[in-house]
Enzyme design. Structure first.
Site, PDB file in Angstrom:
ATOM      1  N   HIS A  77       0.565  -0.950  -0.277  1.00 45.47           N
ATOM      2  CA  HIS A  77       0.473   0.168  -0.049  1.00 45.47           C
ATOM      3  C   HIS A  77       0.882   1.136   0.263  1.00 45.47           C
ATOM      4  CE1 HIS A  77       0.944  -0.651   4.343  1.00 45.47           C
ATOM      5  NE2 HIS A  77       1.229   0.484   4.362  1.00 45.47           N
TER       6      HIS A  77
ATOM      7  N   ASP B 119       0.900   4.824   2.047  1.00 48.69           N
ATOM      8  CA  ASP B 119       0.410   4.823   2.011  1.00 48.69           C
ATOM      9  C   ASP B 119      -0.338   6.841   2.940  1.00 48.69           C
ATOM     10  OD1 ASP B 119       1.460   3.305   4.790  1.00 48.69           O
ATOM     11  OD2 ASP B 119       3.009   4.852   5.485  1.00 48.69           O
TER      12      ASP B 119
ATOM     13  N   HIS C 195       4.528  -0.333  -0.117  1.00 47.04           N
ATOM     14  CA  HIS C 195       5.787  -1.011   1.152  1.00 47.04           C
ATOM     15  C   HIS C 195       4.162  -1.683   1.325  1.00 47.04           C
ATOM     16  CE1 HIS C 195       4.036   2.183   3.435  1.00 47.04           C
ATOM     17  NE2 HIS C 195       3.831   1.988   4.227  1.00 47.04           N
TER      18      HIS C 195
ATOM     19  N   ARG D 285       5.955  -9.821  16.544  1.00 46.44           N
ATOM     20  CA  ARG D 285       6.069  -7.731  15.783  1.00 46.44           C
ATOM     21  C   ARG D 285       6.173  -7.341  16.449  1.00 46.44           C
ATOM     22  NH1 ARG D 285       6.671  -4.938  11.622  1.00 46.44           N
ATOM     23  NH2 ARG D 285       7.471  -4.893   9.965  1.00 46.44           N
TER      24      ARG D 285
HETATM   25  O1  LIG Z   1       5.149  -1.910  11.073  1.00 48.38           O
HETATM   26  C1  LIG Z   1       6.044  -2.067   9.418  1.00 48.38           C
HETATM   27  O2  LIG Z   1       6.288  -2.537   9.191  1.00 48.38           O
HETATM   28  C2  LIG Z   1       4.753  -1.374   8.588  1.00 48.38           C
HETATM   29  C3  LIG Z   1       3.500  -1.134   8.472  1.00 48.38           C
HETATM   30  C4  LIG Z   1       3.057   0.079   8.160  1.00 48.38           C
HETATM   31  O3  LIG Z   1       2.904   0.324   6.797  1.00 48.38           O
HETATM   32  C5  LIG Z   1       1.414   0.871   7.931  1.00 48.38           C
HETATM   33  O4  LIG Z   1       0.797   0.487   9.606  1.00 48.38           O
HETATM   34  O5  LIG Z   1       1.246   1.998   7.616  1.00 48.38           O
HETATM   35 FE   LIG Z   2       2.233   1.522   6.019  1.00 48.35          FE
END
Ligand SMILES: O=C(O)CCC(=O)C(=O)O
Ligand SMILES: [Fe+2]
Length: 265
Positions: A134, A136, A206, A216
């Site tokens: 996606h 952001d 990403h 995690r």
């Molecule tokens: O946790 C991550 O490494 C990325 C999370 C992410 O891209 C998001 O929450 O928009």
């Molecule tokens: Fe993200």
């Protein structure tokens, strides 16, 4: 102890623009402290109503600044922990401003400490994403058009994730050149004190690979150049952290939980 931080992956390593990985953002003690907040106080849910981009094979638990403040108010969360949450996120913001040579002010618009855990019965040969590819601040289509419109968080200009641990399988962060993750450009293995930061648009697609075992945890931070979208409570939080001020705490509680209306009799 102050931690020295430095760039470990630049735009060339990451194969894209306006992206960076910086290590040494936190001390192991700070990661431990933040993991403790998550362990005891994170609440289930990922903050998305209905259309979640997250897999159902993992459990998502998070804590926002707002919630951390409430917990402090009710003396459930030690101010030391709140201070750490504040301190590491401020440090990230300052480094991002310097690294991307931002002239104006950069504002926090949302901060969330979030843990994703593989469900115990989930298969370990998963090839899906924990969080699919996606951008952001816009909605990406398969043909790579990205619409900067609702329900995207259109006001986000920069994004950053600060990782807190590495005791899990899978869970790599990836940058991708396409909307489905067939053209991965670079992978980042999370670990305590590692920060990935990037501009929030379609130039930085990403996602997160499946977390196959374990938990995690990371702090997601989204920044804006537009003061209208500033994260509420952050200034209050600063005063609380700096002065341990009961007045600020009272203000905060009144802001979020308006007292029920009691008519005069
Ligand atoms: O946790 C991550 O490494 C990325 C999370 C992410 O891209 C998001 O929450 O928009
Ligand atoms: Fe993200």
């Amino acid at each position: 102890m102050k931690q020295k931080s430095g760039v470990t992956m630049n735009e060339i390593d990451l194969k894209g623009t306006k992206r960076v990985v910086i290590d040494g953002m936190t001390t192991p003690k700070q990661c431990k402290s933040l993991m403790e907040i998550a362990k005891y106080y994170a609440v289930i849910g990922d903050g998305y109503d209905g259309k979640s981009p997250h897999t159902i094979l993992e459990k998502f638990e998070g804590i926002t600044f707002n919630r951390a403040l409430f917990l402090s108010y009710y003396k459930m969360l030690n101010l030391k922990h709140l201070h750490t949450f504040f301190e590491v996120t401020e440090k990230a913001k300052e480094l991002i401003k310097v690294h991307f040579k931002l002239k104006g002010e950069l504002y926090f618009s949302y901060t969330q400490l979030v843990c994703r855990s593989a469900r115990p019965d989930s298969p370990t040969n998963r090839t899906d994403f924990s969080h699919k590819i996606h951008a952001d601040n816009c909605i990406i289509m398969e043909n790579m058009t990205c619409f900067r419109t609702y329900p995207a968080f259109t006001w986000r200009d920069y994004s950053a994730i600060l990782y807190l641990n590495d005791e899990f399988k899978g869970g790599e962060f990836v940058f991708s050149a396409d909307a489905v993750g067939n053209k991965i450009q670079s992978k980042i293995r999370p670990k305590c004190g590692r920060l990935v930061a990037f501009s929030s648009g379609p130039e930085n697609l990403h996602g997160v690979k499946a977390v196959k075992r374990g938990t995690r945890c990371a702090i997601g931070m989204w920044f804006t150049l537009n003061p209208d979208y500033v994260e509420k409570h952050r200034d209050l939080a600063k005063n609380v952290v700096d002065n341990n001020s009961q007045f600020e705490m009272d203000l905060l509680v009144n802001l979020d939980y308006p007292k029920p209306y009691v008519p005069n009799t």
